[in-house]
Design a protein around this motif. Structure first.
Motif, PDB file in Angstrom:
ATOM      1  N   ALA A 137       0.828  -1.203   0.000  1.00 49.54           N
ATOM      2  CA  ALA A 137       0.000   0.000   0.000  1.00 49.54           C
ATOM      3  C   ALA A 137       0.867   1.259   0.000  1.00 49.54           C
ATOM      4  O   ALA A 137       1.876   1.340   0.689  1.00 49.54           O
ATOM      5  CB  ALA A 137      -0.899   0.005   1.221  1.00 49.54           C
ATOM      6  N   ASP A 139       0.419   5.735   0.187  1.00 47.95           N
ATOM      7  CA  ASP A 139      -0.328   6.611   1.089  1.00 47.95           C
ATOM      8  C   ASP A 139      -1.833   6.583   0.802  1.00 47.95           C
ATOM      9  O   ASP A 139      -2.640   6.562   1.729  1.00 47.95           O
ATOM     10  CB  ASP A 139       0.201   8.058   0.981  1.00 47.95           C
ATOM     11  N   LYS A 142      -3.372   3.095   1.813  1.00 49.31           N
ATOM     12  CA  LYS A 142      -3.379   2.786   3.244  1.00 49.31           C
ATOM     13  C   LYS A 142      -4.727   3.144   3.864  1.00 49.31           C
ATOM     14  O   LYS A 142      -5.227   2.445   4.738  1.00 49.31           O
ATOM     15  CB  LYS A 142      -2.256   3.521   3.959  1.00 49.31           C
ATOM     16  N   GLY A 147      -5.114   1.121   7.052  1.00 55.72           N
ATOM     17  CA  GLY A 147      -3.820   1.403   7.671  1.00 55.72           C
ATOM     18  C   GLY A 147      -2.796   0.288   7.501  1.00 55.72           C
ATOM     19  O   GLY A 147      -1.670   0.405   7.981  1.00 55.72           O
ATOM     20  N   LYS A 148      -3.137  -0.814   6.841  1.00 51.94           N
ATOM     21  CA  LYS A 148      -2.179  -1.918   6.643  1.00 51.94           C
ATOM     22  C   LYS A 148      -1.200  -1.566   5.534  1.00 51.94           C
ATOM     23  O   LYS A 148      -1.557  -0.959   4.520  1.00 51.94           O
ATOM     24  CB  LYS A 148      -2.915  -3.210   6.285  1.00 51.94           C
ATOM     25  N   LYS A 149       0.053  -1.995   5.718  1.00 53.02           N
ATOM     26  CA  LYS A 149       1.084  -1.730   4.703  1.00 53.02           C
ATOM     27  C   LYS A 149       1.013  -2.723   3.546  1.00 53.02           C
ATOM     28  O   LYS A 149       1.322  -2.376   2.411  1.00 53.02           O
ATOM     29  CB  LYS A 149       2.483  -1.795   5.326  1.00 53.02           C
TER      30      LYS A 149
END
Length: 165
Positions: A137, A139, A142, A147-149
């Protein structure tokens, strides 16, 4: 005297008939032997008959399989015919603000949303180089991915559906 004549006449006829009776059993015995031989032949024929019946059954099974195969062949789908899309997939959905940053704010069906997300992933080279099933991910993504990478492509569709209404 008349009774004596009758007795002698009966004896005379009995003597004449007796040899005929002896010959008749001999003929019957000959007739009995012949059917006995035929019975042996019939039993031999009966032993061969199951083999013939088995061969006939096998031939019938092959014929049935051939006809079954002929009947199954037309049941295949035509290659030129297309499936009709499900109406639920074609319903226009409005994306959330986080998803609108990636695909745009216009209402569109889920199929188009998925296509645009994959176009964004490929354009920005966000697929993991080692495991191509994972998406890294940036910006913008995300916010969509919670919010997970890194997310698998199967998990991605579940997370994207939360942003559609």
């Amino acid at each position: 005297m008349a009774a004596a004549k009758k007795k002698t006449a009966k004896k005379a006829t009995a003597k004449k008939k007796a040899p005929a009776k002896k010959k008749a059993p001999a003929k019957k015995a000959a007739k009995k032997k012949a059917p006995a031989k035929k019975a042996v032949k019939k039993s031999a024929a009966k032993k061969k008959a199951p083999a013939k019946k088995a061969a006939k059954k096998a031939a019938k099974k092959k014929a049935v399989k051939k006809t079954a195969a002929k009947k199954k062949a037309p049941a295949k789908k035509k290659t030129g015919a297309k499936r009709k899309p499900n109406a639920a997939f074609m319903k226009a959905m409005t994306p959330s603000a986080a998803l609108a940053a990636v695909i745009g704010s216009n209402a569109m069906p889920r199929t188009e949303v998925t296509k645009k997300i994959w176009a964004y992933i490929k354009r920005n080279d966000l697929q993991d180089s080692k495991n191509r099933r994972n998406i890294n991910a940036d910006d913008k993504l995300k916010g969509v991915f919670g919010g997970k990478k890194q997310v698998s492509m199967f998990e991605m569709t579940k997370l994207v559906n939360k942003h559609l209404s």
